[in-house]
Design a protein around this motif. Structure first.
Motif, PDB file in Angstrom:
ATOM      1  N   THR A 165      15.685  -4.290 -12.711  1.00  0.00           N
ATOM      2  CA  THR A 165      14.611  -3.421 -12.228  1.00  0.00           C
ATOM      3  C   THR A 165      14.998  -2.865 -10.869  1.00  0.00           C
ATOM      4  O   THR A 165      15.909  -3.359 -10.199  1.00  0.00           O
ATOM      5  CB  THR A 165      13.272  -4.182 -12.099  1.00  0.00           C
ATOM      6  N   ALA A 166      14.264  -1.814 -10.450  1.00  0.00           N
ATOM      7  CA  ALA A 166      14.480  -1.213  -9.130  1.00  0.00           C
ATOM      8  C   ALA A 166      13.171  -0.621  -8.644  1.00  0.00           C
ATOM      9  O   ALA A 166      12.310  -0.240  -9.440  1.00  0.00           O
ATOM     10  CB  ALA A 166      15.563  -0.137  -9.191  1.00  0.00           C
ATOM     11  N   THR A 167      13.029  -0.539  -7.337  1.00  0.00           N
ATOM     12  CA  THR A 167      11.838   0.038  -6.717  1.00  0.00           C
ATOM     13  C   THR A 167      12.176   1.428  -6.203  1.00  0.00           C
ATOM     14  O   THR A 167      13.221   1.634  -5.572  1.00  0.00           O
ATOM     15  CB  THR A 167      11.339  -0.840  -5.562  1.00  0.00           C
ATOM     16  N   VAL A 168      11.278   2.371  -6.475  1.00  0.00           N
ATOM     17  CA  VAL A 168      11.477   3.768  -6.074  1.00  0.00           C
ATOM     18  C   VAL A 168      10.383   4.150  -5.095  1.00  0.00           C
ATOM     19  O   VAL A 168       9.177   4.004  -5.392  1.00  0.00           O
ATOM     20  CB  VAL A 168      11.441   4.704  -7.300  1.00  0.00           C
ATOM     21  N   LEU A 169      10.761   4.627  -3.906  1.00  0.00           N
ATOM     22  CA  LEU A 169       9.814   5.167  -2.939  1.00  0.00           C
ATOM     23  C   LEU A 169       9.537   6.614  -3.323  1.00  0.00           C
ATOM     24  O   LEU A 169      10.462   7.432  -3.377  1.00  0.00           O
ATOM     25  CB  LEU A 169      10.381   5.079  -1.528  1.00  0.00           C
ATOM     26  N   PHE A 197       0.813  -1.206   0.000  1.00  0.00           N
ATOM     27  CA  PHE A 197       0.000   0.000   0.000  1.00  0.00           C
ATOM     28  C   PHE A 197       0.852   1.263   0.000  1.00  0.00           C
ATOM     29  O   PHE A 197       0.317   2.352   0.123  1.00  0.00           O
ATOM     30  CB  PHE A 197      -0.934  -0.011   1.216  1.00  0.00           C
ATOM     31  N   SER A 198       2.141   1.150  -0.082  1.00  0.00           N
ATOM     32  CA  SER A 198       3.012   2.323  -0.108  1.00  0.00           C
ATOM     33  C   SER A 198       3.016   2.916  -1.509  1.00  0.00           C
ATOM     34  O   SER A 198       2.655   2.278  -2.492  1.00  0.00           O
ATOM     35  CB  SER A 198       4.428   1.947   0.324  1.00  0.00           C
ATOM     36  N   TRP A 199       3.434   4.195  -1.552  1.00  0.00           N
ATOM     37  CA  TRP A 199       3.535   4.895  -2.837  1.00  0.00           C
ATOM     38  C   TRP A 199       4.893   4.574  -3.456  1.00  0.00           C
ATOM     39  O   TRP A 199       5.900   5.225  -3.151  1.00  0.00           O
ATOM     40  CB  TRP A 199       3.371   6.393  -2.620  1.00  0.00           C
ATOM     41  N   THR A 200       4.944   3.561  -4.298  1.00  0.00           N
ATOM     42  CA  THR A 200       6.180   3.147  -4.945  1.00  0.00           C
ATOM     43  C   THR A 200       5.908   2.850  -6.412  1.00  0.00           C
ATOM     44  O   THR A 200       4.772   2.595  -6.818  1.00  0.00           O
ATOM     45  CB  THR A 200       6.785   1.895  -4.292  1.00  0.00           C
ATOM     46  N   VAL A 201       6.978   2.874  -7.197  1.00  0.00           N
ATOM     47  CA  VAL A 201       6.921   2.469  -8.600  1.00  0.00           C
ATOM     48  C   VAL A 201       8.133   1.596  -8.891  1.00  0.00           C
ATOM     49  O   VAL A 201       9.139   1.641  -8.174  1.00  0.00           O
ATOM     50  CB  VAL A 201       6.904   3.681  -9.556  1.00  0.00           C
ATOM     51  N   THR A 202       8.020   0.805  -9.946  1.00  0.00           N
ATOM     52  CA  THR A 202       9.134  -0.019 -10.415  1.00  0.00           C
ATOM     53  C   THR A 202       9.627   0.537 -11.738  1.00  0.00           C
ATOM     54  O   THR A 202       8.826   0.864 -12.629  1.00  0.00           O
ATOM     55  CB  THR A 202       8.696  -1.484 -10.600  1.00  0.00           C
ATOM     56  N   ILE A 203      10.932   0.655 -11.878  1.00  0.00           N
ATOM     57  CA  ILE A 203      11.530   1.169 -13.116  1.00  0.00           C
ATOM     58  C   ILE A 203      12.311   0.046 -13.797  1.00  0.00           C
ATOM     59  O   ILE A 203      12.697  -0.936 -13.161  1.00  0.00           O
ATOM     60  CB  ILE A 203      12.442   2.377 -12.835  1.00  0.00           C
ATOM     61  N   ASP A 204      12.541   0.199 -15.094  1.00  0.00           N
ATOM     62  CA  ASP A 204      13.202  -0.852 -15.879  1.00  0.00           C
ATOM     63  C   ASP A 204      14.715  -0.675 -15.937  1.00  0.00           C
ATOM     64  O   ASP A 204      15.339  -0.861 -16.979  1.00  0.00           O
ATOM     65  CB  ASP A 204      12.626  -0.894 -17.296  1.00  0.00           C
ATOM     66  N   ALA A 205      15.318  -0.309 -14.841  1.00  0.00           N
ATOM     67  CA  ALA A 205      16.779  -0.203 -14.738  1.00  0.00           C
ATOM     68  C   ALA A 205      17.188  -0.749 -13.381  1.00  0.00           C
ATOM     69  O   ALA A 205      16.499  -0.529 -12.374  1.00  0.00           O
ATOM     70  CB  ALA A 205      17.243   1.245 -14.898  1.00  0.00           C
ATOM     71  N   GLY A 206      18.318  -1.484 -13.359  1.00  0.00           N
ATOM     72  CA  GLY A 206      18.752  -2.100 -12.115  1.00  0.00           C
ATOM     73  C   GLY A 206      20.254  -2.065 -11.946  1.00  0.00           C
ATOM     74  O   GLY A 206      20.948  -1.195 -12.499  1.00  0.00           O
ATOM     75  N   VAL A 254      15.678   5.455  -4.564  1.00  0.00           N
ATOM     76  CA  VAL A 254      15.715   4.022  -4.830  1.00  0.00           C
ATOM     77  C   VAL A 254      15.792   3.274  -3.503  1.00  0.00           C
ATOM     78  O   VAL A 254      16.618   3.597  -2.644  1.00  0.00           O
ATOM     79  CB  VAL A 254      16.917   3.663  -5.727  1.00  0.00           C
ATOM     80  N   THR A 255      14.933   2.264  -3.335  1.00  0.00           N
ATOM     81  CA  THR A 255      14.928   1.483  -2.091  1.00  0.00           C
ATOM     82  C   THR A 255      15.449   0.061  -2.290  1.00  0.00           C
ATOM     83  O   THR A 255      16.215  -0.437  -1.459  1.00  0.00           O
ATOM     84  CB  THR A 255      13.514   1.432  -1.495  1.00  0.00           C
ATOM     85  N   THR A 256      15.030  -0.619  -3.334  1.00  0.00           N
ATOM     86  CA  THR A 256      15.518  -1.978  -3.609  1.00  0.00           C
ATOM     87  C   THR A 256      15.939  -2.062  -5.065  1.00  0.00           C
ATOM     88  O   THR A 256      15.357  -1.401  -5.929  1.00  0.00           O
ATOM     89  CB  THR A 256      14.439  -3.039  -3.325  1.00  0.00           C
ATOM     90  N   VAL A 257      16.954  -2.901  -5.307  1.00  0.00           N
ATOM     91  CA  VAL A 257      17.523  -2.995  -6.654  1.00  0.00           C
ATOM     92  C   VAL A 257      17.652  -4.456  -7.054  1.00  0.00           C
ATOM     93  O   VAL A 257      18.147  -5.288  -6.279  1.00  0.00           O
ATOM     94  CB  VAL A 257      18.915  -2.313  -6.720  1.00  0.00           C
ATOM     95  N   MET A 297      19.711   6.116  -4.160  1.00  0.00           N
ATOM     96  CA  MET A 297      20.024   7.095  -5.194  1.00  0.00           C
ATOM     97  C   MET A 297      18.796   7.977  -5.429  1.00  0.00           C
ATOM     98  O   MET A 297      17.653   7.525  -5.328  1.00  0.00           O
ATOM     99  CB  MET A 297      20.423   6.406  -6.504  1.00  0.00           C
ATOM    100  N   THR A 298      19.037   9.262  -5.719  1.00  0.00           N
ATOM    101  CA  THR A 298      17.960  10.215  -5.968  1.00  0.00           C
ATOM    102  C   THR A 298      17.328   9.946  -7.330  1.00  0.00           C
ATOM    103  O   THR A 298      18.027   9.681  -8.309  1.00  0.00           O
ATOM    104  CB  THR A 298      18.496  11.655  -5.926  1.00  0.00           C
ATOM    105  N   VAL A 299      16.003  10.041  -7.375  1.00  0.00           N
ATOM    106  CA  VAL A 299      15.261   9.871  -8.631  1.00  0.00           C
ATOM    107  C   VAL A 299      14.513  11.172  -8.914  1.00  0.00           C
ATOM    108  O   VAL A 299      13.856  11.730  -8.023  1.00  0.00           O
ATOM    109  CB  VAL A 299      14.278   8.686  -8.547  1.00  0.00           C
ATOM    110  N   LEU A 300      14.608  11.662 -10.148  1.00  0.00           N
ATOM    111  CA  LEU A 300      13.961  12.914 -10.534  1.00  0.00           C
ATOM    112  C   LEU A 300      13.371  12.779 -11.925  1.00  0.00           C
ATOM    113  O   LEU A 300      13.593  11.796 -12.621  1.00  0.00           O
ATOM    114  CB  LEU A 300      14.961  14.078 -10.469  1.00  0.00           C
TER     115      LEU A 300
END
Length: 346
Positions: free
Chosen positions: A168-172, A131-140, A161-164, A149-152
């Motif tokens: 892929t990686a998860t961004v809070l 239920f947290s506000w996160t997204v997954t990106i296609d880079a790991g 970035v929280t998990t890698v 790492m900062t995401v902008l």
């Protein structure tokens, strides 16, 4: 009929006669002796053939339609596929234009802040991860992405970035209630901490309870030790409400984030921090204040030509005319009469 010798001889005879007639008809051409017989047969059997054709043609057409229906169905299916492909191509063109604009804006933001970024695309949202506000990106990790790492994007701070994983990686996201980032006010340099509140504005607690802050002021990231998890100077948002100061040690303001967290597509992960703090240079230029409209004042001036028909009222304060005749016999030219008797007291 039984197969007898006589029947076989009759069949051979009929075949021979038929060949003979065909030979005579071909050699005779238009003057063929069997031409009249052919015309007579056509006259007799022609109407019968037409009637049979009229009766049989609908059946034949129906059979042909059934036979061709498969081809027509295939053709319609092919046209439908072509139509769908054209619609998809048009949609893809609009999406590509949107992505080009996003990429152009993000690269300009990274250039102003001197951030080295790795581009990525959002491929999943946080519903699959809780239920947290996160997204997954296609880079790991294979692309050089690390935790914290900062995401902008082109608008400002997206999150960290929280998990890698390998690819892929998860961004809070910055609006998550568990997200906190140090901030600095534009121009005044007042420091604070911004905390996410879901779909509501960010809450920023300023360290100075008497800080001079007003609606419209903007904030950027203060930066972290060794630039992790946050690099300095990334735009955060704009103040929309200020709580009144009650003499507390801190003061709370509410900030509308620059980033639209519900419509993320292309993002950039800062893999190389800036050499120097960009301060406020990454913030977008403020819109120009509208110039006040000039006011025109109209003054009414009375005309210098009085109305000849207007009756002038005598001025009670007017000085007497020095050339006036004391006896009242005034010269028409306004000069006193030298022969007039002066009224001198005896």
């Amino acid at each position: 009929m039984r197969d007898t010798r006589e029947s076989r001889l009759l069949l051979v005879l009929l075949v021979a006669i038929a060949f003979a007639l065909i030979t005579v008809d071909i050699r005779g051409g238009e003057a063929s002796p069997v031409d009249s017989a052919r015309h007579a047969a056509a006259t007799v059997f022609g109407p019968v053939e037409n009637g049979v054709a009229d009766a049989v043609n609908p059946v034949g057409n129906a059979i042909g339609a059934v036979r061709d229906s498969g081809d027509r169905h295939d053709r319609i299916s092919a046209l439908q596929r072509e139509n769908a492909a054209l619609k998809q191509q048009l949609g893809s063109s609009a999406r590509n234009r949107s992505r080009v604009r996003q990429l152009d804006t993000m690269l300009k933001t990274a250039a102003r802040g001197q951030y080295g970024i790795k581009g990525a695309q959002v491929i999943a949202i946080g519903a699959a991860q809780g239920f947290s506000w996160t997204v997954t990106i296609d880079a790991g990790s294979a692309d050089g992405i690390l935790r914290n790492m900062t995401v902008l994007n082109g608008d400002g701070l997206v999150g960290r970035v929280t998990t890698v994983g390998p690819h892929t990686a998860t961004v809070l996201l910055a609006n998550d209630p568990d997200f906190t980032v140090g901030t600095r006010m534009e121009n005044t340099d007042e420091l604070g901490f911004a905390t996410g509140r879901g779909d509501r504005p960010l809450a920023v607690q300023l360290l100075n309870g008497k800080a001079d802050v007003k609606k419209g002021d903007r904030l950027v990231t203060f930066g972290s030790s060794n630039d992790k998890p946050f690099v300095p100077g990334v735009p955060v948002g704009q103040v929309i409400r200020v709580d009144p100061s009650r003499g507390d040690l801190t003061r709370t303001v509410y900030v509308h984030p620059f980033v639209g967290f519900t419509k993320l597509d292309l993002v950039g992960v800062v893999v190389e921090p800036p050499r120097e703090n960009p301060r406020d240079t990454v913030l977008p230029a403020k819109p120009a204040k509208p110039k006040p409209a000039p006011t025109v004042t109209v003054t009414v001036t009375p005309s210098g030509n009085p109305d000849p028909n207007a009756d002038a009222a005598p001025d009670a304060n007017a000085a007497p005319d020095a050339n006036a005749d004391p006896n009242g016999d005034a010269d028409p030219n306004g000069n006193a009469d030298p022969n007039a008797d002066a009224n001198v007291p005896q």
